[in-house]
Write a protein that holds these residues in place. Structure first.
Motif, PDB file in Angstrom:
ATOM      1  N   ASN A   2       0.980  -1.372   0.183  1.00 56.08           N
ATOM      2  CA  ASN A   2      -0.142  -0.072  -0.098  1.00 56.08           C
ATOM      3  C   ASN A   2       0.911   1.191   0.036  1.00 56.08           C
ATOM      4  N   LEU A   3       2.094   1.222  -0.371  1.00 57.31           N
ATOM      5  CA  LEU A   3       3.009   2.289  -0.579  1.00 57.31           C
ATOM      6  C   LEU A   3       3.078   2.573  -2.011  1.00 57.31           C
ATOM      7  N   LEU A   4       2.902   3.735  -2.362  1.00 53.07           N
ATOM      8  CA  LEU A   4       3.105   4.496  -3.916  1.00 53.07           C
ATOM      9  C   LEU A   4       4.485   5.215  -3.717  1.00 53.07           C
ATOM     10  N   PHE A   5       5.525   4.893  -4.465  1.00 51.45           N
ATOM     11  CA  PHE A   5       6.899   5.384  -4.736  1.00 51.45           C
ATOM     12  C   PHE A   5       6.828   6.338  -5.964  1.00 51.45           C
ATOM     13  N   LEU A   6       6.962   7.483  -5.848  1.00 55.93           N
ATOM     14  CA  LEU A   6       7.074   8.505  -7.134  1.00 55.93           C
ATOM     15  C   LEU A   6       8.452   8.648  -7.458  1.00 55.93           C
ATOM     16  N   ALA A   7       9.065   8.655  -8.670  1.00 63.94           N
ATOM     17  CA  ALA A   7      10.229   8.997  -9.007  1.00 63.94           C
ATOM     18  C   ALA A   7      10.342  10.606  -8.808  1.00 63.94           C
ATOM     19  N   GLY A   8      11.696  10.913  -8.911  1.00 63.53           N
ATOM     20  CA  GLY A   8      11.785  12.510  -8.797  1.00 63.53           C
ATOM     21  C   GLY A   8      10.895  12.984  -9.781  1.00 63.53           C
ATOM     22  N   GLU A   9      10.263  14.385  -9.589  1.00 63.02           N
ATOM     23  CA  GLU A   9       9.629  15.245 -10.403  1.00 63.02           C
ATOM     24  C   GLU A   9      10.546  16.466 -10.394  1.00 63.02           C
ATOM     25  N   GLY A  10      10.802  17.029 -11.385  1.00 69.37           N
ATOM     26  CA  GLY A  10      11.538  18.458 -11.589  1.00 69.37           C
ATOM     27  C   GLY A  10      10.475  19.647 -11.716  1.00 69.37           C
ATOM     28  N   SER A  11      11.303  20.549 -11.352  1.00 65.71           N
ATOM     29  CA  SER A  11      10.219  22.010 -11.604  1.00 65.71           C
ATOM     30  C   SER A  11      10.432  22.214 -13.068  1.00 65.71           C
ATOM     31  N   PRO A  12       9.607  23.005 -13.391  1.00 64.75           N
ATOM     32  CA  PRO A  12       9.332  23.510 -14.657  1.00 64.75           C
ATOM     33  C   PRO A  12      10.575  24.967 -14.799  1.00 64.75           C
ATOM     34  N   GLU A  13      10.792  25.545 -13.505  1.00 65.00           N
ATOM     35  CA  GLU A  13      11.710  26.666 -13.608  1.00 65.00           C
ATOM     36  C   GLU A  13      13.212  26.121 -13.285  1.00 65.00           C
ATOM     37  N   LYS A  14      14.061  26.719 -14.150  1.00 62.48           N
ATOM     38  CA  LYS A  14      15.382  26.522 -14.151  1.00 62.48           C
ATOM     39  C   LYS A  14      16.400  27.391 -13.788  1.00 62.48           C
ATOM     40  N   GLY A  15      17.615  27.186 -13.039  1.00 64.86           N
ATOM     41  CA  GLY A  15      18.329  28.040 -12.451  1.00 64.86           C
ATOM     42  C   GLY A  15      18.935  27.376 -10.991  1.00 64.86           C
ATOM     43  N   THR A  16      19.836  28.418 -10.515  1.00 67.58           N
ATOM     44  CA  THR A  16      20.313  27.842  -9.210  1.00 67.58           C
ATOM     45  C   THR A  16      19.893  28.796  -8.325  1.00 67.58           C
ATOM     46  N   LEU A  17      19.545  28.293  -7.211  1.00 71.48           N
ATOM     47  CA  LEU A  17      19.023  29.092  -5.999  1.00 71.48           C
ATOM     48  C   LEU A  17      20.236  29.846  -5.309  1.00 71.48           C
ATOM     49  N   GLY A  18      20.044  31.005  -5.093  1.00 72.54           N
ATOM     50  CA  GLY A  18      21.238  31.721  -4.404  1.00 72.54           C
ATOM     51  C   GLY A  18      21.950  32.394  -5.483  1.00 72.54           C
ATOM     52  N   LYS A  19      21.744  32.084  -6.852  1.00 71.52           N
ATOM     53  CA  LYS A  19      22.559  32.672  -7.906  1.00 71.52           C
ATOM     54  C   LYS A  19      21.540  33.356  -8.944  1.00 71.52           C
ATOM     55  N   ASP A  20      20.796  32.335  -9.444  1.00 67.43           N
ATOM     56  CA  ASP A  20      19.699  32.779 -10.573  1.00 67.43           C
ATOM     57  C   ASP A  20      18.357  32.967  -9.937  1.00 67.43           C
ATOM     58  N   LEU A  21      18.182  32.387  -8.866  1.00 67.73           N
ATOM     59  CA  LEU A  21      16.740  32.647  -8.352  1.00 67.73           C
ATOM     60  C   LEU A  21      16.738  32.984  -6.935  1.00 67.73           C
ATOM     61  N   THR A  22      15.870  33.648  -6.360  1.00 70.57           N
ATOM     62  CA  THR A  22      15.576  34.018  -5.007  1.00 70.57           C
ATOM     63  C   THR A  22      14.894  32.923  -4.133  1.00 70.57           C
ATOM     64  N   THR A  23      15.012  32.780  -2.839  1.00 70.98           N
ATOM     65  CA  THR A  23      14.310  31.864  -2.193  1.00 70.98           C
ATOM     66  C   THR A  23      12.583  32.088  -2.755  1.00 70.98           C
ATOM     67  N   LYS A  24      12.081  33.004  -2.797  1.00 70.03           N
ATOM     68  CA  LYS A  24      10.789  33.142  -3.119  1.00 70.03           C
ATOM     69  C   LYS A  24      10.465  32.655  -4.363  1.00 70.03           C
ATOM     70  N   GLU A  25      11.476  32.681  -5.454  1.00 70.95           N
ATOM     71  CA  GLU A  25      11.101  31.948  -6.721  1.00 70.95           C
ATOM     72  C   GLU A  25      11.166  30.343  -6.579  1.00 70.95           C
ATOM     73  N   GLY A  26      12.392  30.148  -5.600  1.00 69.22           N
ATOM     74  CA  GLY A  26      12.351  28.698  -5.393  1.00 69.22           C
ATOM     75  C   GLY A  26      11.125  28.146  -4.823  1.00 69.22           C
ATOM     76  N   TYR A  27      10.582  29.048  -3.952  1.00 67.02           N
ATOM     77  CA  TYR A  27       9.187  28.312  -3.143  1.00 67.02           C
ATOM     78  C   TYR A  27       8.149  28.059  -4.211  1.00 67.02           C
ATOM     79  N   ALA A  28       8.111  29.134  -5.080  1.00 75.10           N
ATOM     80  CA  ALA A  28       7.093  29.007  -6.374  1.00 75.10           C
ATOM     81  C   ALA A  28       7.462  27.746  -7.158  1.00 75.10           C
ATOM     82  N   ALA A  29       8.757  27.532  -7.339  1.00 78.99           N
ATOM     83  CA  ALA A  29       9.193  26.276  -8.212  1.00 78.99           C
ATOM     84  C   ALA A  29       8.884  24.982  -7.456  1.00 78.99           C
ATOM     85  N   ALA A  30       8.907  24.925  -6.116  1.00 79.91           N
ATOM     86  CA  ALA A  30       8.691  23.752  -5.349  1.00 79.91           C
ATOM     87  C   ALA A  30       6.939  23.641  -5.381  1.00 79.91           C
TER      88      ALA A  30
END
Length: 167
Positions: A49-77
């Motif tokens: 009764n356990l369902l394991f999902l493969a990793g799912e990526g965000s549509p947003e690209k970039g590095t947090l702390g360099k290209d993206l802010t924490t707020k933008e990372g929150y939206a990506a998550a």
């Protein structure tokens, strides 16, 4: 005061009486189409009764702390969470089959001096609570990575427990 609160709850019903799919509609979320992987793996695997999902990526690209802010990372998550909801729907046929979220691993594409991975992955965790209520709370890791595939900002893995037949 307690009697008034009880009366309000009896009239309006519990806050989380809605199904997850009703909550998604109320939040104005449109689930995207689930695409199958182009590599030699599956989007999900059920074991008992356990369902394991493969990793799912965000549509947003970039590095947090360099290209993206924490707020933008929150939206990506959060956006990654919407993709995960679509995958869960495809895997289960009905999101109400999810008994509870068990474990979440949030990976954040991070600059060496970025330390707010938990605040980024909160975008996912907050969405699951909005949709599932207490069932959406989960054990979690939120970790930084020097890079993620295709320069995605966030990748999230999920394990959920499904309800037993008739539950």
């Amino acid at each position: 005061m307690k009697k008034l609160l009880l009366l309000v709850l009896l009239i309006t019903g519990p806050v989380w009486a809605q199904s997850p799919e009703e909550r998604i509609a109320e939040l104005g979320i449109e689930l995207p189409e689930v695409r199958q992987p182009s590599a030699n793996f599956v989007k999900w695997r059920q074991v008992d009764n356990l369902l394991f999902l493969a990793g799912e990526g965000s549509p947003e690209k970039g590095t947090l702390g360099k290209d993206l802010t924490t707020k933008e990372g929150y939206a990506a998550a959060r956006n990654t969470g919407i993709r995960i909801l679509a995958t869960l729907k495809a895997a289960t046929g009905d999101l109400d089959r999810i008994k509870q979220f068990v474990k979440v691993r949030g990976m954040v594409n991070s600059a060496p001096d970025f330390y707010e991975q938990p605040q980024v992955i909160n975008g996912f965790s907050d969405l699951m609570f909005e949709v599932f209520g207490e069932r959406g709370k989960h054990a979690r890791a939120a970790v930084g990575h020097v890079s993620l595939p295709s320069n995605i900002a966030v990748e999230i893995e999920v394990v959920v427990e499904l309800k037993e037949e008739g539950e």
